[in-house]
Scaffold this active site. Sequence first.
Site, PDB file in Angstrom:
ATOM      1  N   LYS A 194       6.473   2.244   0.802  1.00  0.00           N
ATOM      2  CA  LYS A 194       5.100   1.809   1.073  1.00  0.00           C
ATOM      3  C   LYS A 194       5.028   0.319   0.763  1.00  0.00           C
ATOM      4  O   LYS A 194       5.214  -0.101  -0.378  1.00  0.00           O
ATOM      5  CB  LYS A 194       4.104   2.586   0.226  1.00  0.00           C
ATOM      6  CG  LYS A 194       2.648   2.201   0.498  1.00  0.00           C
ATOM      7  CD  LYS A 194       1.696   3.042  -0.337  1.00  0.00           C
ATOM      8  CE  LYS A 194       0.242   2.681  -0.058  1.00  0.00           C
ATOM      9  NZ  LYS A 194      -0.688   3.479  -0.892  1.00  0.00           N
ATOM     10  N   ARG A 204      -9.194   0.672   3.299  1.00  0.00           N
ATOM     11  CA  ARG A 204      -9.870   0.365   2.040  1.00  0.00           C
ATOM     12  C   ARG A 204     -11.369   0.223   2.258  1.00  0.00           C
ATOM     13  O   ARG A 204     -12.168   0.520   1.366  1.00  0.00           O
ATOM     14  CB  ARG A 204      -9.271  -0.890   1.423  1.00  0.00           C
ATOM     15  CG  ARG A 204      -7.838  -0.659   0.929  1.00  0.00           C
ATOM     16  CD  ARG A 204      -7.168  -1.919   0.437  1.00  0.00           C
ATOM     17  NE  ARG A 204      -5.783  -1.628   0.025  1.00  0.00           N
ATOM     18  CZ  ARG A 204      -4.880  -2.558  -0.237  1.00  0.00           C
ATOM     19  NH1 ARG A 204      -5.198  -3.842  -0.145  1.00  0.00           N
ATOM     20  NH2 ARG A 204      -3.653  -2.217  -0.598  1.00  0.00           N
ATOM     21  N   LYS A 216      -1.488  -5.502  -5.033  1.00  0.00           N
ATOM     22  CA  LYS A 216      -0.642  -4.355  -5.387  1.00  0.00           C
ATOM     23  C   LYS A 216       0.848  -4.673  -5.268  1.00  0.00           C
ATOM     24  O   LYS A 216       1.672  -3.779  -5.130  1.00  0.00           O
ATOM     25  CB  LYS A 216      -1.010  -3.154  -4.508  1.00  0.00           C
ATOM     26  CG  LYS A 216      -2.475  -2.734  -4.665  1.00  0.00           C
ATOM     27  CD  LYS A 216      -2.768  -1.398  -3.998  1.00  0.00           C
ATOM     28  CE  LYS A 216      -4.200  -0.956  -4.248  1.00  0.00           C
ATOM     29  NZ  LYS A 216      -4.473   0.406  -3.764  1.00  0.00           N
ATOM     30  N   GLU A 232      14.609   3.340  -3.112  1.00  0.00           N
ATOM     31  CA  GLU A 232      13.467   4.233  -3.281  1.00  0.00           C
ATOM     32  C   GLU A 232      13.770   5.623  -2.714  1.00  0.00           C
ATOM     33  O   GLU A 232      13.415   6.643  -3.316  1.00  0.00           O
ATOM     34  CB  GLU A 232      12.238   3.639  -2.573  1.00  0.00           C
ATOM     35  CG  GLU A 232      11.701   2.357  -3.194  1.00  0.00           C
ATOM     36  CD  GLU A 232      10.935   2.604  -4.483  1.00  0.00           C
ATOM     37  OE1 GLU A 232      10.788   3.769  -4.903  1.00  0.00           O
ATOM     38  OE2 GLU A 232      10.469   1.610  -5.075  1.00  0.00           O
ATOM     39  N   LYS A 247       5.409   3.481   5.300  1.00  0.00           N
ATOM     40  CA  LYS A 247       4.045   3.030   5.563  1.00  0.00           C
ATOM     41  C   LYS A 247       3.969   1.528   5.313  1.00  0.00           C
ATOM     42  O   LYS A 247       4.407   1.068   4.263  1.00  0.00           O
ATOM     43  CB  LYS A 247       3.073   3.759   4.632  1.00  0.00           C
ATOM     44  CG  LYS A 247       1.619   3.365   4.807  1.00  0.00           C
ATOM     45  CD  LYS A 247       0.701   4.125   3.834  1.00  0.00           C
ATOM     46  CE  LYS A 247      -0.754   3.712   4.037  1.00  0.00           C
ATOM     47  NZ  LYS A 247      -1.660   4.391   3.100  1.00  0.00           N
ATOM     48  N   SER A 273      -4.392   2.153   9.377  1.00  0.00           N
ATOM     49  CA  SER A 273      -5.721   1.792   9.884  1.00  0.00           C
ATOM     50  C   SER A 273      -5.730   0.473  10.632  1.00  0.00           C
ATOM     51  O   SER A 273      -6.369   0.353  11.685  1.00  0.00           O
ATOM     52  CB  SER A 273      -6.717   1.738   8.726  1.00  0.00           C
ATOM     53  OG  SER A 273      -6.304   0.796   7.737  1.00  0.00           O
ATOM     54  N   TYR A 312      -4.450   7.894  13.084  1.00  0.00           N
ATOM     55  CA  TYR A 312      -5.870   8.043  13.426  1.00  0.00           C
ATOM     56  C   TYR A 312      -6.051   8.256  14.926  1.00  0.00           C
ATOM     57  O   TYR A 312      -7.155   8.571  15.376  1.00  0.00           O
ATOM     58  CB  TYR A 312      -6.647   6.802  12.963  1.00  0.00           C
ATOM     59  CG  TYR A 312      -6.505   6.584  11.476  1.00  0.00           C
ATOM     60  CD1 TYR A 312      -7.280   7.308  10.575  1.00  0.00           C
ATOM     61  CD2 TYR A 312      -5.556   5.699  10.968  1.00  0.00           C
ATOM     62  CE1 TYR A 312      -7.129   7.140   9.208  1.00  0.00           C
ATOM     63  CE2 TYR A 312      -5.394   5.523   9.607  1.00  0.00           C
ATOM     64  CZ  TYR A 312      -6.187   6.249   8.726  1.00  0.00           C
ATOM     65  OH  TYR A 312      -6.022   6.100   7.374  1.00  0.00           O
TER      66      TYR A 312
END
Length: 323
Positions: A194, A204, A216, A232, A247, A273, A312
């Site tokens: 991510k 968000r 982040k 990871e 992502k 998004s 989406y």
Amino acid sequence: MYRRPRRNRKSEAIRNLVQETSVGVEDLIFPLFLVSGEKKKIPVDSMPGIFRFSIDQMLFEIEECLNLGIKSFDVFPAYPEELKDPFAKESYNPETFYLKGLREIKNRFPELCLMSDVAMDPYSSDGHDGIVQNGKILNDETLEILAKMSLAQADAGVDILGPSDMMDGRVGFIREELDQHGFTDISIMSYTAKYASAFYGPFRDALDSAPKFGDKKTYQMNPANSKEALIEADLDVEEGADFLMVKPALSYLDVIKLLNDNYPLPIAAYNVSGEYSMVKASAARGWIDEDRAMMEILTSIKRAGAKIILTYFAKDFAKSQSR
């Protein structure tokens, strides 16, 4: 000329015969946003066609999607500020609207695949995915909260947990807690790679979950790195993940391919998004053909190696297939 590749492109029927990559509605997971209350269907302004639903309205939406062939859903909660605190206590409150909503969805539609999100940010007054202390995100202390959240969601009936926090060691910690409490059949779709991306903005917006300070980047990955995704992924596989997710999707097709080439687990990709909203905004201005752009994007993600796509566009795609 003995070789004329155009012969295999001369008609739609022949093009379909030789098509190497196909996307089906069964490959898709549809993200949904849940709010408290009743009779609410609130548009997300930055995501045309996407809404925040109260549970009664979400059940109608899910039923419509099931009739279109969509069978998998990832539900995210949008919490008001008054229910947030630095330790995300509401995330494992058995009476909270999110857990009650998950339970109601699974009771009403036991046949669907229900996924939930495991991270502190929707419930945190700091807006971060971990406990904040003196401006730093605490890793190990956060795992305890993620485990409580995971157990609560598993008890509510979810099929797949999606740890999206990017804390080190969280997959193994959650897996151990699940197994010790008898939830051995609950799957974990780890947000393995991510990235700290600019493409999360509309999401968000939908959850009102932006960090209250800083960013982040100390826990989400650097967009410049791909080999780091292998580190990871190694850890997530060792710790018991059932799926590996990348992502966002579009700027990281190489990372999707990298994981697919190196691991036997199913690879998922999140068509996020910002990627969705760019297409919607451009199509609204007549700059691109929305359906063709959607198909091209989803096909590219599948072609890169993703077996599962969170998008989406799921409902739009399903409607396009039934025309």
